[in-house]
Design a protein around this motif. Structure first.
Motif, PDB file in Angstrom:
ATOM      1  N   GLY A  34       0.785  -1.233   0.000  1.00 28.38           N
ATOM      2  CA  GLY A  34       0.000   0.000   0.000  1.00 28.38           C
ATOM      3  C   GLY A  34       0.811   1.275   0.000  1.00 28.38           C
ATOM      4  N   TRP A  35       1.642   1.454   1.018  1.00 28.53           N
ATOM      5  CA  TRP A  35       2.423   2.700   1.083  1.00 28.53           C
ATOM      6  C   TRP A  35       3.417   2.823  -0.062  1.00 28.53           C
ATOM      7  CZ3 TRP A  35       1.509   7.209   2.823  1.00 28.53           C
ATOM      8  CH2 TRP A  35       0.664   7.378   3.910  1.00 28.53           C
ATOM      9  N   PRO A  36       4.121   1.759  -0.461  1.00 28.16           N
ATOM     10  CA  PRO A  36       4.993   1.907  -1.627  1.00 28.16           C
ATOM     11  C   PRO A  36       4.233   2.354  -2.880  1.00 28.16           C
ATOM     12  CG  PRO A  36       5.624  -0.039  -0.410  1.00 28.16           C
ATOM     13  CD  PRO A  36       4.342   0.466   0.216  1.00 28.16           C
ATOM     14  N   VAL A  37       3.028   1.833  -3.081  1.00 29.64           N
ATOM     15  CA  VAL A  37       2.226   2.254  -4.231  1.00 29.64           C
ATOM     16  C   VAL A  37       1.874   3.732  -4.108  1.00 29.64           C
ATOM     17  CG1 VAL A  37      -0.051   1.997  -5.320  1.00 29.64           C
ATOM     18  CG2 VAL A  37       1.322  -0.019  -4.798  1.00 29.64           C
ATOM     19  N   ILE A  38       1.432   4.151  -2.927  1.00 32.69           N
ATOM     20  CA  ILE A  38       1.087   5.555  -2.707  1.00 32.69           C
ATOM     21  C   ILE A  38       2.305   6.446  -2.954  1.00 32.69           C
ATOM     22  CG2 ILE A  38       0.410   7.245  -0.944  1.00 32.69           C
ATOM     23  CD1 ILE A  38      -1.280   4.882   0.299  1.00 32.69           C
ATOM     24  N   LEU A  39       3.457   6.056  -2.410  1.00 31.04           N
ATOM     25  CA  LEU A  39       4.665   6.868  -2.565  1.00 31.04           C
ATOM     26  C   LEU A  39       5.108   6.963  -4.022  1.00 31.04           C
ATOM     27  CD1 LEU A  39       6.705   5.635   0.525  1.00 31.04           C
ATOM     28  CD2 LEU A  39       5.595   7.854   0.245  1.00 31.04           C
ATOM     29  N   ARG A  40       4.847   5.947  -4.806  1.00 31.41           N
ATOM     30  CA  ARG A  40       5.249   5.958  -6.211  1.00 31.41           C
ATOM     31  C   ARG A  40       4.288   6.736  -7.097  1.00 31.41           C
ATOM     32  NH1 ARG A  40       8.184   0.442  -7.728  1.00 31.41           N
ATOM     33  NH2 ARG A  40       9.529   0.319  -5.910  1.00 31.41           N
ATOM     34  N   LEU A  41       3.018   6.788  -6.735  1.00 28.64           N
ATOM     35  CA  LEU A  41       2.021   7.388  -7.614  1.00 28.64           C
ATOM     36  C   LEU A  41       1.534   8.764  -7.174  1.00 28.64           C
ATOM     37  CD1 LEU A  41      -0.177   4.241  -8.353  1.00 28.64           C
ATOM     38  CD2 LEU A  41       1.650   5.217  -9.766  1.00 28.64           C
ATOM     39  N   ALA A  42       1.799   9.148  -5.933  1.00 27.63           N
ATOM     40  CA  ALA A  42       1.298  10.417  -5.406  1.00 27.63           C
ATOM     41  C   ALA A  42       2.463  11.339  -5.054  1.00 27.63           C
ATOM     42  CB  ALA A  42       0.421  10.169  -4.180  1.00 27.63           C
ATOM     43  N   ARG A  43       2.150  12.598  -4.845  1.00 25.83           N
ATOM     44  CA  ARG A  43       3.128  13.626  -4.474  1.00 25.83           C
ATOM     45  C   ARG A  43       2.593  14.408  -3.272  1.00 25.83           C
ATOM     46  NH1 ARG A  43       4.715  10.735  -7.649  1.00 25.83           N
ATOM     47  NH2 ARG A  43       5.493  11.030  -9.722  1.00 25.83           N
ATOM     48  N   ASP A  44       3.456  15.216  -2.706  1.00 28.34           N
ATOM     49  CA  ASP A  44       3.048  16.150  -1.629  1.00 28.34           C
ATOM     50  C   ASP A  44       2.274  15.436  -0.530  1.00 28.34           C
ATOM     51  OD1 ASP A  44       4.181  18.113  -3.233  1.00 28.34           O
ATOM     52  OD2 ASP A  44       2.259  18.675  -4.127  1.00 28.34           O
ATOM     53  N   ILE A  45       2.834  14.359  -0.016  1.00 31.14           N
ATOM     54  CA  ILE A  45       2.182  13.558   1.011  1.00 31.14           C
ATOM     55  C   ILE A  45       2.319  14.244   2.362  1.00 31.14           C
ATOM     56  CG2 ILE A  45       2.248  11.333   2.219  1.00 31.14           C
ATOM     57  CD1 ILE A  45       3.313  10.168  -0.487  1.00 31.14           C
ATOM     58  N   ALA A  46       1.212  14.350   3.067  1.00 33.64           N
ATOM     59  CA  ALA A  46       1.215  14.951   4.407  1.00 33.64           C
ATOM     60  C   ALA A  46       0.351  14.107   5.328  1.00 33.64           C
ATOM     61  CB  ALA A  46       0.682  16.381   4.345  1.00 33.64           C
ATOM     62  N   VAL A  47       0.775  14.024   6.575  1.00 30.29           N
ATOM     63  CA  VAL A  47      -0.011  13.350   7.607  1.00 30.29           C
ATOM     64  C   VAL A  47      -0.159  14.349   8.744  1.00 30.29           C
ATOM     65  CG1 VAL A  47      -0.174  11.378   9.167  1.00 30.29           C
ATOM     66  CG2 VAL A  47       0.965  11.110   6.945  1.00 30.29           C
ATOM     67  N   ASP A  48      -1.386  14.775   9.000  1.00 32.60           N
ATOM     68  CA  ASP A  48      -1.645  15.815   9.993  1.00 32.60           C
ATOM     69  C   ASP A  48      -2.649  15.339  11.030  1.00 32.60           C
ATOM     70  OD1 ASP A  48      -0.097  17.995   8.751  1.00 32.60           O
ATOM     71  OD2 ASP A  48      -1.565  17.794   7.126  1.00 32.60           O
ATOM     72  N   PRO A  49      -2.394  15.665  12.307  1.00 31.28           N
ATOM     73  CA  PRO A  49      -3.367  15.304  13.348  1.00 31.28           C
ATOM     74  C   PRO A  49      -4.669  16.078  13.157  1.00 31.28           C
ATOM     75  CG  PRO A  49      -1.616  16.671  14.256  1.00 31.28           C
ATOM     76  CD  PRO A  49      -1.261  16.410  12.832  1.00 31.28           C
ATOM     77  N   ARG A  50      -5.770  15.435  13.511  1.00 32.89           N
ATOM     78  CA  ARG A  50      -7.074  16.093  13.466  1.00 32.89           C
ATOM     79  C   ARG A  50      -7.441  16.564  14.852  1.00 32.89           C
ATOM     80  NH1 ARG A  50     -10.721  11.683  11.887  1.00 32.89           N
ATOM     81  NH2 ARG A  50     -12.303  13.181  12.481  1.00 32.89           N
ATOM     82  N   PRO A  51      -8.078  17.711  14.956  1.00 33.96           N
ATOM     83  CA  PRO A  51      -8.553  18.154  16.264  1.00 33.96           C
ATOM     84  C   PRO A  51      -9.504  17.104  16.840  1.00 33.96           C
ATOM     85  CG  PRO A  51      -8.845  19.878  14.617  1.00 33.96           C
ATOM     86  CD  PRO A  51      -8.423  18.631  13.887  1.00 33.96           C
ATOM     87  N   GLY A  52      -9.304  16.736  18.063  1.00 37.46           N
ATOM     88  CA  GLY A  52     -10.160  15.741  18.694  1.00 37.46           C
ATOM     89  C   GLY A  52      -9.700  14.311  18.474  1.00 37.46           C
ATOM     90  N   GLY A  53      -8.581  14.120  17.771  1.00 35.96           N
ATOM     91  CA  GLY A  53      -8.045  12.779  17.569  1.00 35.96           C
ATOM     92  C   GLY A  53      -8.146  12.301  16.146  1.00 35.96           C
ATOM     93  N   GLY A  54      -7.303  11.370  15.835  1.00 38.10           N
ATOM     94  CA  GLY A  54      -7.235  10.855  14.482  1.00 38.10           C
ATOM     95  C   GLY A  54      -6.263  11.668  13.645  1.00 38.10           C
ATOM     96  N   LYS A  55      -6.218  11.342  12.374  1.00 36.82           N
ATOM     97  CA  LYS A  55      -5.302  12.041  11.480  1.00 36.82           C
ATOM     98  C   LYS A  55      -5.923  12.177  10.100  1.00 36.82           C
ATOM     99  CE  LYS A  55      -2.776   7.836  10.285  1.00 36.82           C
ATOM    100  NZ  LYS A  55      -3.568   6.992  11.165  1.00 36.82           N
ATOM    101  N   THR A  56      -5.309  13.038   9.309  1.00 35.87           N
ATOM    102  CA  THR A  56      -5.655  13.187   7.899  1.00 35.87           C
ATOM    103  C   THR A  56      -4.411  12.905   7.094  1.00 35.87           C
ATOM    104  OG1 THR A  56      -7.352  14.840   8.338  1.00 35.87           O
ATOM    105  CG2 THR A  56      -6.437  14.786   6.114  1.00 35.87           C
ATOM    106  N   VAL A  57      -4.545  11.989   6.149  1.00 33.84           N
ATOM    107  CA  VAL A  57      -3.473  11.726   5.188  1.00 33.84           C
ATOM    108  C   VAL A  57      -3.918  12.387   3.896  1.00 33.84           C
ATOM    109  CG1 VAL A  57      -2.195   9.969   3.924  1.00 33.84           C
ATOM    110  CG2 VAL A  57      -2.929   9.519   6.278  1.00 33.84           C
ATOM    111  N   SER A  58      -3.082  13.311   3.405  1.00 38.41           N
ATOM    112  CA  SER A  58      -3.426  13.983   2.154  1.00 38.41           C
ATOM    113  C   SER A  58      -2.296  13.785   1.152  1.00 38.41           C
ATOM    114  CB  SER A  58      -3.714  15.462   2.378  1.00 38.41           C
ATOM    115  OG  SER A  58      -2.585  16.128   2.867  1.00 38.41           O
ATOM    116  N   VAL A  59      -2.688  13.649  -0.091  1.00 37.67           N
ATOM    117  CA  VAL A  59      -1.738  13.440  -1.181  1.00 37.67           C
ATOM    118  C   VAL A  59      -2.254  14.154  -2.428  1.00 37.67           C
ATOM    119  CG1 VAL A  59      -1.073  11.159  -0.290  1.00 37.67           C
ATOM    120  CG2 VAL A  59      -2.782  11.307  -2.100  1.00 37.67           C
TER     121      VAL A  59
END
Length: 142
Positions: free
Chosen positions: A112-137
């Motif tokens: 999964g992550w190798p595929v994402i890293l090969r096909l997407a750009r500008d990857i960010a992982v940010d905490p969400r207010p109240g818990g959890g995270k957002t992965v954006s690409v």
């Protein structure tokens, strides 16, 4: 004079929340076809396949490792589409910013992550207010 009930008017329901990888793929594709494609640019079928792979992996990771798919957004940009996948876990994947090497043996991590890293750009992982995270690409379509 006869009495008739007044017509009932209901607002059209908003889009159903995206809760599965299949729903996420269909939604992402519809955004590209309806809002990104225009007279000057059209996503190729190969670009749509790459987009589907990235969406599938992000959504599946949110369900499998992130405590569920808490939200999904697709935003057209001049270069392609930005995906934002919200989940319920604060844990950042170990391979999130790695080199994208494919695993030689299965040690609990997959492709999964190798595929994402090969096909997407500008990857960010940010905490969400109240818990959890957002992965954006950004998935390029040009």
């Amino acid at each position: 004079m006869s009495w008739a009930p007044a017509p009932v008017t209901t607002a059209a329901p908003g889009p159903a929340p995206v809760t599965t990888a299949a729903m996420a793929r269909a939604y992402a594709r519809s955004v590209v076809l309806e809002h990104w494609n225009n007279a000057d640019r059209t996503a190729t079928e190969a670009a749509l396949i790459d987009l589907s792979l990235v969406v599938s992996e992000l959504a599946a990771n949110a369900v499998r490792h992130g405590g569920g798919l808490a939200g999904f957004e697709v935003t057209p940009t001049p270069q392609g589409v930005r995906l934002a996948v919200h989940d319920n876990s604060d844990v950042v994947p170990d391979a999130a910013f790695g080199p994208g090497n494919l695993p030689t043996k299965h040690h609990g991590s997959g492709y999964g992550w190798p595929v994402i890293l090969r096909l997407a750009r500008d990857i960010a992982v940010d905490p969400r207010p109240g818990g959890g995270k957002t992965v954006s690409v950004l998935v390029p379509l040009v």
